[in-house]
Design an enzyme around this catalytic site. Sequence first.
Site, PDB file in Angstrom:
ATOM      1  N   MET A   1      24.076   9.261   2.603  1.00 48.21           N
ATOM      2  CA  MET A   1      23.905  10.582   3.182  1.00 48.21           C
ATOM      3  C   MET A   1      24.174  10.565   4.685  1.00 48.21           C
ATOM      4  SD  MET A   1      20.665  13.095   2.890  1.00 48.21           S
ATOM      5  CE  MET A   1      21.067  14.133   1.508  1.00 48.21           C
TER       6      MET A   1
ATOM      7  N   GLU B   1       0.825  -1.217   0.000  1.00 43.41           N
ATOM      8  CA  GLU B   1       0.000   0.000   0.000  1.00 43.41           C
ATOM      9  C   GLU B   1       0.856   1.262   0.000  1.00 43.41           C
ATOM     10  OE1 GLU B   1      -0.564  -2.588   1.942  1.00 43.41           O
ATOM     11  OE2 GLU B   1      -2.624  -3.255   1.533  1.00 43.41           O
TER      12      GLU B   1
ATOM     13  N   LYS C   1     -17.919  -1.174   5.334  1.00 42.09           N
ATOM     14  CA  LYS C   1     -18.333  -2.140   4.318  1.00 42.09           C
ATOM     15  C   LYS C   1     -19.828  -2.042   3.987  1.00 42.09           C
ATOM     16  CE  LYS C   1     -17.292  -6.900   3.104  1.00 42.09           C
ATOM     17  NZ  LYS C   1     -16.611  -8.127   3.560  1.00 42.09           N
TER      18      LYS C   1
ATOM     19  N   PHE D   1     -11.895  -7.473  13.587  1.00 44.73           N
ATOM     20  CA  PHE D   1     -10.750  -7.879  12.775  1.00 44.73           C
ATOM     21  C   PHE D   1     -10.406  -6.783  11.755  1.00 44.73           C
ATOM     22  CE2 PHE D   1      -9.047 -10.132   8.963  1.00 44.73           C
ATOM     23  CZ  PHE D   1      -7.824 -10.463   9.523  1.00 44.73           C
ATOM     24  N   GLN D   2      -9.153  -6.395  11.735  1.00 45.00           N
ATOM     25  CA  GLN D   2      -8.645  -5.357  10.839  1.00 45.00           C
ATOM     26  C   GLN D   2      -9.352  -4.013  10.986  1.00 45.00           C
ATOM     27  OE1 GLN D   2      -8.324  -7.088   6.867  1.00 45.00           O
ATOM     28  NE2 GLN D   2      -6.290  -7.846   7.438  1.00 45.00           N
TER      29      GLN D   2
END
Lengths: 160, 565
Positions: B476, B52, B164, B114-115
Amino acid sequence: MKHTIAILVEDQPGVMSRVAGLFTRRGFNIDSIAVGPSEAPGISRMTIIVNGDHKVLEQVTKQLNKLIDVICVRDIPVENILERELVLVKVHTESLSVRAEIIQLVEIFKAKVVYVERNTLTIEMSGDEEKVSGFLKLLAPFGVKEVVRTGRIAIARSNK
Amino acid sequence: MELTGTEIIIEGLKQEKVKAIFGIPGAAILPFYDTLGKVGQLPFKNILTRHEQGAVHAADGYARATGEVGVCVVTSGPGATNLVTGLANAYLDSVPLVAFTGQVPTDMVGNDAFQEVDIIGITLPITKNNYVARKTENLASIIKEAFYIARSGRPGPVLVDLPKDVQLDRCSFKYPEKVNRKGYQPSYRGNIRQIKIAATKIREAKKPVIIAGGGIISANASGELKKVALKTNIPVVTTFMGIGSFPVNHPLSLGMLGMYGNYVANQVVSEADLIIALGTRFDDRITRNLKHFCPYAEIIHIDIDPAEIGKNVLVKVPLVGDVKIILQQLINYLEEKDNESWLAEITSIKERYLKYTAQKEDPRQEKLKPKYIIDCLNDFFKGEAIVVTDVGQHQMWTANHFQFIHPRSFISSGGLGTMGFGLPAAIGAKIGCPEKAVICISGDGSLQMNIQELATAIYNRLPIIVILMNNGYLGMVRQLQELFCEGRYISTSLSGNPDFVKVTEGYGGVGFRVEKKEDFYPILKRAFQMNRFVLLDCHIPEDEKNFPMVQPGSSLNNMIGVDQL
Ligand SMILES: Cc1ncc(C[n+]2csc(CCOP(=O)(O)OP(=O)(O)O)c2C)c(N)n1
Ligand SMILES: [Mg+2]
């Protein structure tokens, strides 16, 4: 230096955390914050007391204005302010003489006893910052059990 | 007409003329992807990334390259939290994005389902605004508003959380025509009185300089900038984010300002008596020690965001509005001017510096070095390419030496400095601008932070050229350790690096290992002609530095890595 900021916000869920979060994130110090519905439906008014110099005030105002849910931000100048805070205090009263002393203070400050128990008095009082802290200071020696304050609300005296 | 929530979202995306979305599905966003599956001919490209973070950076690269809103769509929980870095990245660089996240059904919200994560709370400080769609009826107006807020005013990322059940429910659909939010009314035109004051200051200044920031690019105001600079003969420095807003090959261009900026730019700004700051926020990387920042100058500051004015520096003439419109207004009040003695002074600083750098360069040196690589890219592309970088030394070498002549041709993570931005952002840029050459200049550390996106690029047959400046180090940071930690190189060696050519080949792409100086140009040419995804694994010395630079706490004109001239 303390500043009183009045803001109008749309009544969206999460608007409180947006405003409060902004203060933490930008490192501004809030003294108090109070919210309630305004005269217009769907719009709430918040009173925020913030501590900082002129530059801080300017940034606070601008950053608040950037929040989409914030409709307007106003700094109420000290000379034009009318402010109040409501407190509820529960004090210990071990003897009748102490009780009498406290009730005397209540009268002087135009406060009100709202609940009485054998060993405690619950007092309601409102006023500006100075009055509220003066009152609490005088009560302290008696043994204050609990203090609940609403945080200050403010209005400009005149809309100049 | 009744539509489901997901059909409404897709209609909204069509109305907003979205041409590509980037994302990864999951349970909570399944209805959306399923609706996509049902639509025969998709109205936009649907790109599956491999992480993602890749999706949000790709949307970001797409937005920066095209000037349109970038879109990503991910699932709830880990899908949503994987967006965090990318949203912060877009927020700090004012990039317009709309991110859609799936969410557990509304009746389960708050139960640690969940999630489930509170992505609204998590992204509050890193989005311009965010929304939970609580009812399908609200979706159309939320989408309209999300796109409007992302692209108007000072652009930024907006997140829309989609439970959802809200995706699945039906309601009648009408796309709103206008957004009306009392608390959001950006102002675009500048105050005429202030504009006149600015014009007077510009007329009277003896040593004026323009600082062009990222705002010039987001406002598409390069044309106006050029007109103003040419009419008044005022030299132009750009910030890191402003690179590309003014062609570096123009005689009035002085290059980049700041910590890793151009020596001449830093000197000139420190000498100036008037700074005309356009769409810049005076970030500490460009001002360095604020106390010593342009000590002799008054500042005219033009910006769309009132909160930026006076935030870091004291401003004499503030001008709030769209920099494009304000420059159009301003030019009418400006008189032609030659600034002869000031430009002569600058030319002499420039010449001294050129002579100095020429002296330091050794034409006989045979190693493949970063500056040589970029010189070759300049020879080959002549500025006609979109250059996307990662974060590190390679980024600063690119910023300083590539000949940028067009706005939106330099895409790089400025405010957040996000390693891992480069490859996915290059994917987004190539998808947004398929007709342009896209080069991704990366480092061996940064590339590995989103290396899985090789799959996305190669599978989608994107002919991107990756120039990997492989120094075997987090270069760097190594440089800082060399300069300020007495050479204690802790946790900066990248021993254990893979063979990047093989990795690329493993994904089905082409890779070349380049070790010799003389091999670089011919391989670059060949890579370009192949018209497919190619990675050049360029082995450069580990001790090359970003010089000159300004140490933290120092003033701009006090650079190290250069002799006092
Ligand atoms: C996500 C992230 N983690 C850590 C850093 C700190 N950091 C800045 S530059 C850098 C090294 C980059 O190494 P590489 O990509 O190999 O580029 P080089 O400097 O060697 O050209 C690091 C670790 C960062 N900017 N971003
Ligand atoms: Mg490296």
